[in-house]
Design an enzyme around this catalytic site. Sequence first.
Site, PDB file in Angstrom:
ATOM      1  N   GLN A  93      18.030  40.429   8.289  1.00 42.71           N
ATOM      2  CA  GLN A  93      18.283  39.249   8.817  1.00 42.71           C
ATOM      3  C   GLN A  93      17.680  38.207   7.797  1.00 42.71           C
ATOM      4  O   GLN A  93      17.595  36.822   8.089  1.00 42.71           O
ATOM      5  CB  GLN A  93      17.371  39.053  10.082  1.00 42.71           C
ATOM      6  N   GLY A  94      17.392  38.391   6.664  1.00 43.54           N
ATOM      7  CA  GLY A  94      17.108  37.595   5.469  1.00 43.54           C
ATOM      8  C   GLY A  94      15.550  37.166   5.286  1.00 43.54           C
ATOM      9  O   GLY A  94      15.288  36.196   4.601  1.00 43.54           O
ATOM     10  N   ARG A 124      18.364  49.621  -1.083  1.00 45.44           N
ATOM     11  CA  ARG A 124      18.389  48.258  -0.278  1.00 45.44           C
ATOM     12  C   ARG A 124      17.555  47.206  -0.946  1.00 45.44           C
ATOM     13  O   ARG A 124      17.882  46.289  -1.095  1.00 45.44           O
ATOM     14  CB  ARG A 124      18.133  48.547   1.246  1.00 45.44           C
ATOM     15  N   TYR A 129      15.779  42.849  -4.743  1.00 49.48           N
ATOM     16  CA  TYR A 129      14.881  42.250  -5.947  1.00 49.48           C
ATOM     17  C   TYR A 129      15.860  41.903  -6.989  1.00 49.48           C
ATOM     18  O   TYR A 129      15.560  40.784  -7.723  1.00 49.48           O
ATOM     19  CB  TYR A 129      13.870  43.374  -6.373  1.00 49.48           C
TER      20      TYR A 129
END
Length: 145
Positions: A93-94, A124, A129
């Site tokens: 969801q950010g 993921r 990153y």
Amino acid sequence: MIRSVELKDKDVYLDLVRAFYQSEAVLHSIPDEYIENTWNELMSSSDYVKAYILESDNQVAGYALLSFTFSQEVGGKVAWLEELFMLPEFRGQGLGKEFFAFMEANVESKVSRIRLEVEPDNNRAKRLYESLGYEDLPYVQMVKE
């Protein structure tokens, strides 16, 4: 919303950390004593360690743990992103990106480097990153306990 951990958050924080150390994001669990020791340090000072609760729609979504050191190699303080954990229902969801934006606005100007670790299989997290400009540091980390 991202806010500093407070005394009232003890049970929530401990539950989140236990969930993190039972997840696929780490190689092994740690004793509850270590989690309690970190909590006690968080409540006594923010010189070396600081924790944040991440919320979404007034619900606890995760937490982040930063620790601070000094590095002659980079000429100043280093913030280590020790742990960034989202509960499964809040992933994607950010919120991770939101935390990194928070670090840029509130931490980055006070340190010379931000470091983090990621498990080799955690693709993921690595993609996140790398999309934010983080790159591999060609050191082999060694420890003695």
